[in-house]
Design a protein around this motif. Structure first.
Motif, PDB file in Angstrom:
ATOM      1  N   ALA A 135       3.509 -18.483 -17.240  1.00 22.21           N
ATOM      2  CA  ALA A 135       4.031 -17.160 -17.686  1.00 22.21           C
ATOM      3  C   ALA A 135       3.004 -15.830 -17.669  1.00 22.21           C
ATOM      4  CB  ALA A 135       5.625 -16.533 -18.111  1.00 22.21           C
ATOM      5  N   LEU A 136       2.446 -15.913 -18.557  1.00 22.53           N
ATOM      6  CA  LEU A 136       0.985 -15.357 -19.344  1.00 22.53           C
ATOM      7  C   LEU A 136       0.310 -15.111 -17.958  1.00 22.53           C
ATOM      8  CD1 LEU A 136       0.722 -16.491 -23.006  1.00 22.53           C
ATOM      9  CD2 LEU A 136       1.873 -14.067 -22.021  1.00 22.53           C
ATOM     10  N   VAL A 137       0.191 -15.999 -17.167  1.00 22.93           N
ATOM     11  CA  VAL A 137      -1.161 -15.783 -15.842  1.00 22.93           C
ATOM     12  C   VAL A 137      -0.858 -15.195 -14.789  1.00 22.93           C
ATOM     13  CG1 VAL A 137      -2.172 -18.067 -14.857  1.00 22.93           C
ATOM     14  CG2 VAL A 137      -2.187 -18.437 -17.576  1.00 22.93           C
ATOM     15  N   ALA A 138       1.013 -15.671 -15.300  1.00 29.99           N
ATOM     16  CA  ALA A 138       0.993 -14.677 -13.967  1.00 29.99           C
ATOM     17  C   ALA A 138       1.395 -13.983 -14.611  1.00 29.99           C
ATOM     18  CB  ALA A 138       2.786 -15.889 -13.490  1.00 29.99           C
ATOM     19  N   LEU A 139       1.488 -12.849 -15.566  1.00 30.46           N
ATOM     20  CA  LEU A 139       1.594 -11.675 -16.309  1.00 30.46           C
ATOM     21  C   LEU A 139       0.554 -10.959 -15.663  1.00 30.46           C
ATOM     22  CD1 LEU A 139       3.493 -10.107 -17.374  1.00 30.46           C
ATOM     23  CD2 LEU A 139       2.140 -10.227 -19.394  1.00 30.46           C
ATOM     24  N   ILE A 140      -1.377 -11.639 -16.015  1.00 29.92           N
ATOM     25  CA  ILE A 140      -2.176 -10.668 -16.076  1.00 29.92           C
ATOM     26  C   ILE A 140      -2.582 -11.228 -14.686  1.00 29.92           C
ATOM     27  CG2 ILE A 140      -4.981 -11.575 -15.875  1.00 29.92           C
ATOM     28  CD1 ILE A 140      -3.622 -13.642 -18.745  1.00 29.92           C
ATOM     29  N   GLN A 141      -2.412 -11.774 -13.544  1.00 33.18           N
ATOM     30  CA  GLN A 141      -2.537 -11.707 -12.377  1.00 33.18           C
ATOM     31  C   GLN A 141      -1.770 -10.416 -11.563  1.00 33.18           C
ATOM     32  OE1 GLN A 141       0.174 -15.451 -10.287  1.00 33.18           O
ATOM     33  NE2 GLN A 141      -1.195 -14.973  -8.037  1.00 33.18           N
ATOM     34  N   GLY A 142       0.098 -10.621 -12.018  1.00 31.80           N
ATOM     35  CA  GLY A 142       0.473  -9.221 -11.797  1.00 31.80           C
ATOM     36  C   GLY A 142       1.436  -9.142 -10.551  1.00 31.80           C
ATOM     37  N   PRO A 145       7.713 -14.568  -6.819  1.00 32.16           N
ATOM     38  CA  PRO A 145       7.764 -13.094  -6.071  1.00 32.16           C
ATOM     39  C   PRO A 145       6.186 -12.618  -4.936  1.00 32.16           C
ATOM     40  CG  PRO A 145       8.190 -12.938  -8.826  1.00 32.16           C
ATOM     41  CD  PRO A 145       7.802 -14.283  -8.277  1.00 32.16           C
ATOM     42  N   LEU A 146       5.685 -13.880  -5.495  1.00 41.95           N
ATOM     43  CA  LEU A 146       4.125 -14.002  -4.571  1.00 41.95           C
ATOM     44  C   LEU A 146       4.118 -14.650  -3.509  1.00 41.95           C
ATOM     45  CD1 LEU A 146       1.130 -11.957  -5.213  1.00 41.95           C
ATOM     46  CD2 LEU A 146       0.424 -14.297  -5.912  1.00 41.95           C
ATOM     47  N   ILE A 147       5.346 -15.602  -3.291  1.00 41.48           N
ATOM     48  CA  ILE A 147       5.010 -16.618  -2.478  1.00 41.48           C
ATOM     49  C   ILE A 147       6.268 -16.338  -1.698  1.00 41.48           C
ATOM     50  CG2 ILE A 147       6.216 -18.919  -2.205  1.00 41.48           C
ATOM     51  CD1 ILE A 147       4.719 -19.749  -5.193  1.00 41.48           C
ATOM     52  N   VAL A 148       7.424 -15.917  -2.347  1.00 43.78           N
ATOM     53  CA  VAL A 148       8.006 -15.336  -0.739  1.00 43.78           C
ATOM     54  C   VAL A 148       8.423 -14.754   0.099  1.00 43.78           C
ATOM     55  CG1 VAL A 148      10.406 -16.830  -2.261  1.00 43.78           C
ATOM     56  CG2 VAL A 148       9.880 -13.506  -2.548  1.00 43.78           C
ATOM     57  N   PRO A 149       7.139 -13.223   0.090  1.00 40.16           N
ATOM     58  CA  PRO A 149       7.354 -13.143   1.324  1.00 40.16           C
ATOM     59  C   PRO A 149       6.129 -13.830   2.277  1.00 40.16           C
ATOM     60  CG  PRO A 149       6.524 -11.844  -1.484  1.00 40.16           C
ATOM     61  CD  PRO A 149       6.311 -13.013  -1.329  1.00 40.16           C
ATOM     62  N   ASP A 150       5.999 -14.830   1.905  1.00 38.14           N
ATOM     63  CA  ASP A 150       4.981 -14.736   3.178  1.00 38.14           C
ATOM     64  C   ASP A 150       5.231 -16.397   3.670  1.00 38.14           C
ATOM     65  OD1 ASP A 150       2.921 -13.398   2.823  1.00 38.14           O
ATOM     66  OD2 ASP A 150       2.356 -14.028   1.187  1.00 38.14           O
ATOM     67  N   TYR A 190       6.199  -2.896  -4.766  1.00 42.94           N
ATOM     68  CA  TYR A 190       4.575  -4.823  -5.487  1.00 42.94           C
ATOM     69  C   TYR A 190       3.613  -3.501  -5.853  1.00 42.94           C
ATOM     70  CZ  TYR A 190       9.684  -6.469  -6.173  1.00 42.94           C
ATOM     71  OH  TYR A 190      10.344  -7.063  -6.121  1.00 42.94           O
ATOM     72  N   GLN A 191       2.948  -4.121  -7.011  1.00 39.66           N
ATOM     73  CA  GLN A 191       1.100  -4.959  -6.883  1.00 39.66           C
ATOM     74  C   GLN A 191       0.821  -5.780  -6.264  1.00 39.66           C
ATOM     75  OE1 GLN A 191      -0.168  -2.783 -11.111  1.00 39.66           O
ATOM     76  NE2 GLN A 191      -0.904  -4.777 -11.363  1.00 39.66           N
ATOM     77  N   PRO A 192       0.180  -5.501  -6.190  1.00 40.31           N
ATOM     78  CA  PRO A 192      -0.971  -6.064  -5.337  1.00 40.31           C
ATOM     79  C   PRO A 192      -1.311  -7.325  -6.733  1.00 40.31           C
ATOM     80  CG  PRO A 192      -1.667  -4.371  -4.179  1.00 40.31           C
ATOM     81  CD  PRO A 192      -0.930  -3.990  -5.412  1.00 40.31           C
ATOM     82  N   ALA A 193      -0.974  -8.537  -6.970  1.00 36.94           N
ATOM     83  CA  ALA A 193      -2.051  -9.678  -6.962  1.00 36.94           C
ATOM     84  C   ALA A 193      -3.571  -9.209  -7.685  1.00 36.94           C
ATOM     85  CB  ALA A 193      -1.393 -11.103  -7.093  1.00 36.94           C
ATOM     86  N   LYS A 194      -3.731  -9.794  -8.638  1.00 34.52           N
ATOM     87  CA  LYS A 194      -5.197  -9.494  -8.449  1.00 34.52           C
ATOM     88  C   LYS A 194      -6.121 -10.989  -8.557  1.00 34.52           C
ATOM     89  CE  LYS A 194      -5.219  -6.392 -13.080  1.00 34.52           C
ATOM     90  NZ  LYS A 194      -3.478  -6.679 -13.187  1.00 34.52           N
ATOM     91  N   PHE A 195      -5.133 -11.721  -8.107  1.00 29.39           N
ATOM     92  CA  PHE A 195      -5.878 -13.557  -7.716  1.00 29.39           C
ATOM     93  C   PHE A 195      -4.958 -14.199  -7.581  1.00 29.39           C
ATOM     94  CE2 PHE A 195      -5.568 -14.521 -12.160  1.00 29.39           C
ATOM     95  CZ  PHE A 195      -4.202 -15.203 -12.129  1.00 29.39           C
ATOM     96  N   SER A 196      -4.547 -14.777  -6.103  1.00 24.81           N
ATOM     97  CA  SER A 196      -4.310 -15.489  -5.063  1.00 24.81           C
ATOM     98  C   SER A 196      -3.299 -16.653  -6.080  1.00 24.81           C
ATOM     99  CB  SER A 196      -5.095 -15.551  -3.829  1.00 24.81           C
ATOM    100  OG  SER A 196      -5.642 -16.931  -5.291  1.00 24.81           O
ATOM    101  N   ALA A 197      -2.097 -16.906  -5.096  1.00 25.57           N
ATOM    102  CA  ALA A 197      -1.157 -18.088  -5.177  1.00 25.57           C
ATOM    103  C   ALA A 197      -1.800 -19.691  -5.444  1.00 25.57           C
ATOM    104  CB  ALA A 197      -0.119 -18.160  -4.142  1.00 25.57           C
TER     105      ALA A 197
END
Length: 450
Positions: free
Chosen positions: A153-160, A28-33, A187-194
């Motif tokens: 999955a947990l890290v991605a959940l923390i990432q948002g 979900p964080l990769i595909v928009p870019d 979609y909520q902005p991610a707390k840290f980048s890909a």
């Protein structure tokens, strides 16, 4: 059973599929870019199946040149490749290359293919390596393999990643804003980048490499290492020792065939499994291929279709709890190892039933059963948990059974795991990506009759 070796076996198992699992949860964080957009999952599916050339080569080598290929140098090679590929992904995943009249994410696709080779090949190298340690550490390895999906999955959940908030949509008519009954998913902005996430995956592969080095060279591990009888053909003596020790177990823990009787028989299978008849061997491998096809390819392909109609929270809860159910099943198998083939067959049917319910809800999307009720949400989440829990237990117990049959059986175990996953992915790809038989639900707007 020293705790240190259990920890090392678990961390080693986590490196098996952590890279590709991390790619999936970060989509979900990769595909928009990237130019491919949401076609990327389809590309990843094809790349993962192409990467099965690695397991195919290893399996053929073990079949036609037994004893020639040592899996340890191969493991060093693929883990180092995984470290380099995930590190490069952190810096080049956004880069696109013009090809003809369009642009494509060539670095992302090439590096994803390399990671697929790493993870697919781990199925036929990591498991046989675990033959060098005592049997109790194989279950810990499977627990680590389950955590390879849960931890990213947990890290991605923390990432948002993928967290959606629903807000009222507004329309602009003649310069004025007009309210609407429709809700818009934001979609909520991610707390840290890909980039940070891919660096984390690279660090996980480094941890896997360090664990593997310690499993090979740490003095405490040397005392827990198996003799070379599994690799030198002296398997009969080991079976006698297992047969004597099995008298102390409870009846439900015994194999279906008495090992003392089995060692008197000639091997009846081409997979190095003399304890079981040819029919039982076929049953074991068919069940293994079936449960891996369902858990690794068929049901994950429709997870969003089965859960999103019930809401975004239901989707995230089902995905997270299903990921937790995998290592939980491994721990249950560690303390309650029921090896009866009849029981494993029953549990396979039990888990397949929940899988059938999940598939039915995905087919009915965006209006599945009980879509407007809390009970519908609870049932779909419970179905995912019980599906993963039961079939993961089956996979672990089959792994333990095959481990007792020797090195060759574990090589075939990894090959069948990959074969089942490949057949499942190839069967779902046209249904989902070509013919579009499944319709996505809207996390914010449910247009279904009550």
């Amino acid at each position: 059973m020293p705790l240190l070796i259990h920890v090392l076996a678990c961390l080693f198992g986590m490196g098996s599929w952590v890279a590709i699992n991390g790619m999936w949860v970060e989509l979900p964080l990769i595909v928009p870019d990237i130019p491919e957009g949401w076609y990327l999952p389809s590309y990843l599916t094809v790349l993962i199946q192409m990467a099965n050339i690695g397991p195919l080569f290893i399996t053929l080598m073990h079949r036609f040149r037994p004893g020639v290929l040592d899996e340890r140098p191969v493991i060093y090679g693929i883990v180092v490749l995984g470290i380099i590929a995930t590190f490069l992904l952190a810096f080049f995943w956004k880069h696109s290359v013009p090809i003809g009249s369009s642009s494509h994410s060539v670095p992302l696709l090439v590096l994803s293919f390399l990671l697929s080779v790493v993870d697919c090949t781990s199925s036929v190298t990591f498991l046989p390596f675990m033959m060098r340690l005592r049997p109790q550490y194989l279950t810990t390895y499977f627990a680590g393999e389950g955590l390879s999906g849960l931890v990213p999955a947990l890290v991605a959940l923390i990432q948002g990643v993928g967290v959606v908030h629903c807000q009222n949509a507004t329309l602009t008519i003649n310069g004025s804003h007009v309210g609407s009954d429709e809700l818009q998913a934001v979609y909520q902005p991610a707390k840290f980048s890909a980039q940070v996430f891919f660096m984390f995956l690279s660090a996980m592969m480094v941890v896997c490499l360090v664990s593997f080095i310690l499993l090979n060279h740490h003095p405490a591990v040397a005392r827990e290492r198996q003799n070379d009888r599994y690799f030198g053909g002296d398997l009969e003596r080991e079976k006698r020792e297992q047969g004597l020790s099995l008298h102390a177990q409870t009846p439900e823990q015994k194999p279906m065939i008495d090992p003392l009787e089995a060692i008197k028989r000639e091997p009846r299978s081409t997979f190095g499994m003399g304890t079981y008849s040819s029919l039982e061997v076929v049953f074991i491998f068919v069940v293994l291929a079936w449960v891996n096809a369902l858990t690794n390819a068929v049901l994950p392909a429709v997870q969003s279709y089965s859960c999103l109609p019930y809401g975004n929270k239901a989707y995230h809860l089902a995905a997270t709890m299903a990921a937790v159910a995998n290592p939980v099943a491994c721990f249950i198998a560690m303390f309650v190892p029921v090896r009866s083939l009849v029981f494993l067959g029953f549990l396979t049917v039990f888990g397949t039933g929940f899988g059938a319910y999940i598939m039915a809800m995905a087919a009915l999307s965006p209006c599945p059963l009980l879509v407007h009720s809390a009970s519908g949400t609870a049932i779909i989440v419970a179905a995912w948990i019980l599906f993963v829990l039961s079939l993961s237990y089956v996979k672990v117990i089959i792994g333990v059974i095959l481990r007792d049959e020797g090195h060759s059986a574990l090589v075939w175990c990894g090959a069948v795991v990959q074969l089942g996953s490949m057949l499942g992915a190839l069967s779902m790809f046209p249904l989902v990506s070509v013919y579009g038989l499944f319709k996505s639900g809207d996390a914010c707007n449910t247009k279904c009759p009550r």
